[in-house]
Motif scaffolding. Sequence first.
Motif, PDB file in Angstrom:
ATOM      1  N   LEU A 196       0.822  -1.205   0.000  1.00 46.13           N
ATOM      2  CA  LEU A 196       0.000   0.000   0.000  1.00 46.13           C
ATOM      3  C   LEU A 196       0.861   1.262   0.000  1.00 46.13           C
ATOM      4  N   ARG A 197       1.937   1.246   0.796  1.00 43.45           N
ATOM      5  CA  ARG A 197       2.821   2.411   0.833  1.00 43.45           C
ATOM      6  C   ARG A 197       3.566   2.576  -0.489  1.00 43.45           C
ATOM      7  N   VAL A 198       3.946   1.476  -1.103  1.00 42.89           N
ATOM      8  CA  VAL A 198       4.623   1.559  -2.405  1.00 42.89           C
ATOM      9  C   VAL A 198       3.699   2.176  -3.447  1.00 42.89           C
ATOM     10  N   ASP A 199       2.449   1.732  -3.446  1.00 44.20           N
ATOM     11  CA  ASP A 199       1.485   2.306  -4.395  1.00 44.20           C
ATOM     12  C   ASP A 199       1.287   3.801  -4.139  1.00 44.20           C
ATOM     13  N   PHE A 200       1.232   4.184  -2.863  1.00 42.51           N
ATOM     14  CA  PHE A 200       1.021   5.593  -2.531  1.00 42.51           C
ATOM     15  C   PHE A 200       2.184   6.450  -3.040  1.00 42.51           C
ATOM     16  N   TYR A 201       3.410   6.052  -2.711  1.00 42.17           N
ATOM     17  CA  TYR A 201       4.560   6.865  -3.124  1.00 42.17           C
ATOM     18  C   TYR A 201       4.773   6.806  -4.635  1.00 42.17           C
ATOM     19  N   ASP A 202       4.384   5.715  -5.255  1.00 44.37           N
ATOM     20  CA  ASP A 202       4.485   5.655  -6.713  1.00 44.37           C
ATOM     21  C   ASP A 202       3.517   6.641  -7.364  1.00 44.37           C
ATOM     22  N   ARG A 203       2.312   6.752  -6.799  1.00 46.64           N
ATOM     23  CA  ARG A 203       1.357   7.737  -7.313  1.00 46.64           C
ATOM     24  C   ARG A 203       1.836   9.160  -7.061  1.00 46.64           C
ATOM     25  N   GLU A 204       2.462   9.392  -5.915  1.00 53.55           N
ATOM     26  CA  GLU A 204       2.983  10.734  -5.629  1.00 53.55           C
ATOM     27  C   GLU A 204       4.180  11.077  -6.516  1.00 53.55           C
ATOM     28  N   LEU A 205       4.958  10.099  -6.860  1.00 57.21           N
ATOM     29  CA  LEU A 205       6.173  10.345  -7.620  1.00 57.21           C
ATOM     30  C   LEU A 205       5.901  10.543  -9.109  1.00 57.21           C
ATOM     31  N   ARG A 206       4.883   9.899  -9.621  1.00 57.57           N
ATOM     32  CA  ARG A 206       4.616   9.966 -11.066  1.00 57.57           C
ATOM     33  C   ARG A 206       4.350  11.401 -11.557  1.00 57.57           C
ATOM     34  N   PRO A 207       3.447  12.180 -10.941  1.00 54.77           N
ATOM     35  CA  PRO A 207       3.226  13.555 -11.431  1.00 54.77           C
ATOM     36  C   PRO A 207       4.436  14.463 -11.248  1.00 54.77           C
ATOM     37  N   GLU A 239      14.635  22.655  -9.308  1.00 53.42           N
ATOM     38  CA  GLU A 239      15.392  22.326  -8.099  1.00 53.42           C
ATOM     39  C   GLU A 239      14.457  21.818  -6.993  1.00 53.42           C
ATOM     40  N   ARG A 240      13.349  22.520  -6.843  1.00 57.45           N
ATOM     41  CA  ARG A 240      12.384  22.091  -5.820  1.00 57.45           C
ATOM     42  C   ARG A 240      11.836  20.701  -6.123  1.00 57.45           C
ATOM     43  N   LEU A 241      11.457  20.485  -7.367  1.00 59.52           N
ATOM     44  CA  LEU A 241      10.908  19.180  -7.747  1.00 59.52           C
ATOM     45  C   LEU A 241      11.979  18.084  -7.692  1.00 59.52           C
ATOM     46  N   LYS A 242      13.216  18.455  -7.982  1.00 58.34           N
ATOM     47  CA  LYS A 242      14.291  17.468  -7.912  1.00 58.34           C
ATOM     48  C   LYS A 242      14.484  16.965  -6.478  1.00 58.34           C
ATOM     49  N   ALA A 243      14.433  17.898  -5.500  1.00 62.71           N
ATOM     50  CA  ALA A 243      14.553  17.493  -4.096  1.00 62.71           C
ATOM     51  C   ALA A 243      13.367  16.634  -3.673  1.00 62.71           C
ATOM     52  N   LEU A 244      12.161  17.053  -4.102  1.00 60.95           N
ATOM     53  CA  LEU A 244      10.970  16.265  -3.769  1.00 60.95           C
ATOM     54  C   LEU A 244      11.021  14.888  -4.419  1.00 60.95           C
ATOM     55  N   GLU A 245      11.459  14.867  -5.679  1.00 58.34           N
ATOM     56  CA  GLU A 245      11.557  13.588  -6.388  1.00 58.34           C
ATOM     57  C   GLU A 245      12.572  12.660  -5.732  1.00 58.34           C
ATOM     58  N   SER A 246      13.682  13.226  -5.223  1.00 64.06           N
ATOM     59  CA  SER A 246      14.700  12.422  -4.552  1.00 64.06           C
ATOM     60  C   SER A 246      14.155  11.816  -3.257  1.00 64.06           C
ATOM     61  N   ASP A 247      13.442  12.628  -2.467  1.00 64.10           N
ATOM     62  CA  ASP A 247      12.863  12.118  -1.222  1.00 64.10           C
ATOM     63  C   ASP A 247      11.836  11.014  -1.499  1.00 64.10           C
TER      64      ASP A 247
END
Length: 230
Positions: A109-120, A179-187
């Motif tokens: 469930l957590r993998v699906d959640f972070y995958d959905r957050e990471l895609r956009p 830069e902001r999205l890169k940091a968010l994408e890394s996390d």
Amino acid sequence: MKYPQYLIFAFLLVLFSVTVAAAQQPTKIKRPVKNPPQFPNIIDLDDKSKPAADAQEKEAAEAPLPVDALTRAIEGLTGEMKTLVLEVRSLNLRQQAQLDMLRLTRIDLRVDFYDRELRPVRDRMTALAAEEQNLYRLMMPESLVAQTANISTLSRDKTIEQMKLNYEARIAQVKAEQERLKALESDLANTLSAFQKLGVEADRRIVEAEQMLRQIESSRETAEKKPQDK
């Protein structure tokens, strides 16, 4: 009234003779009864046989067992201990497998959640990269001249300079957002990777538990067959 002395002497002599005769008479022997009562032997009021029986049981308990019987008893006890150990291990493995399955469900469930957050986020970063390249293309001198060709202006150079400044400002905004999205994408990517590793580890433990349970079941069946073969 006075008696003659010879009468007194005769009376004492007779009394002495009777006493001696009674003393010398043998004691009368008591004859045994033909049919003596048996109840003293049937009903043992003092329960004298119980200590003897207890002593026999104690001696039998303390007596050493034969070597064969002792060996069989030890083998039986060893087999029971092995069976108990296998049952405890099997129970622990099943409980651990159930916990890992529950953990794996939550991890998925957590993998699906972070995958959905990471895609956009990644989609937005791709769009910004394309926009940045387009802005640099528009800032080229020949592109700026072509853009001002159809624009009525008093000073074409000032217009080109203003357009260039606008493009540079937009590029700065794009870079900041990148830069902001890169940091968010890394996390998000690190978190997703961590959960994926946890899922792989939980799945591996479940597979190992299933294999060990099959081995335990096989060992138990082998242990049960050995007494039957004997």
